[in-house]
Design a protein around this motif. Structure first.
Motif, short mmCIF file in Angstrom:
data_model
loop_
_atom_site.label_atom_id
_atom_site.label_comp_id
_atom_site.label_asym_id
_atom_site.label_seq_id
_atom_site.Cartn_x
_atom_site.Cartn_y
_atom_site.Cartn_z
N VAL A 20 -22.97 20.30 2.38
CA VAL A 20 -21.79 20.68 1.60
C VAL A 20 -20.55 19.89 2.02
N GLU A 61 -17.63 17.22 -6.01
CA GLU A 61 -18.69 17.82 -5.19
C GLU A 61 -18.23 19.15 -4.59
N HIS A 65 -19.97 22.75 -5.25
CA HIS A 65 -20.40 23.64 -4.16
C HIS A 65 -19.57 24.92 -4.10
#
Length: 121
Positions: A20, A61, A65
């Motif tokens: 992550v 991203e 997440h």
């Protein structure tokens, strides 16, 4: 599409965190959003060494997440702001602790990093 060379490993918390938060600017992005720097242009000014493209990819991203959310305002020109989600806010004490550790060991870390750079030059 990008194909992974190393198989995805999600067997422990450290693997999950790495997946992550892997990315040079993600921790800084989370911290600066937490501090109130919400617009992409503000984040770019806070991290001038990063290209706009890379920052946008890493913000995307972080959004995928579920650590940040993006709000697009209906105006001309369009205005975009990023906010930490409740889930993203849970990382702030961890990032703060890492930053404090870095501050406490600043001189040693800097010396080790510079020594390694000289040896690899």
């Amino acid at each position: 599409m990008h194909e992974r060379k190393i198989p995805l490993n999600l067997n422990c918390g450290l693997d999950l965190i790495g997946e992550v938060l892997y990315g040079k600017w993600k921790i800084r992005l989370l911290w600066f959003i937490h501090q109130g720097h919400l617009r992409p242009s503000e984040l770019q000014r806070k991290i001038p060494d990063a290209s706009r493209r890379v920052l946008n990819l890493q913000l995307k991203e972080l959004e995928e997440h579920e650590l940040v959310t993006r709000k697009i305002y209906a105006q001309v020109p369009p205005k975009v702001e990023y906010f930490l989600t409740d889930f993203g806010k849970t990382l702030i004490p961890v990032i703060s602790a890492l930053g404090n550790w870095g501050d406490q060991h600043e001189e040693r870390l800097r010396n080790v990093i510079l020594k390694r750079m000289r040896e690899n030059a």
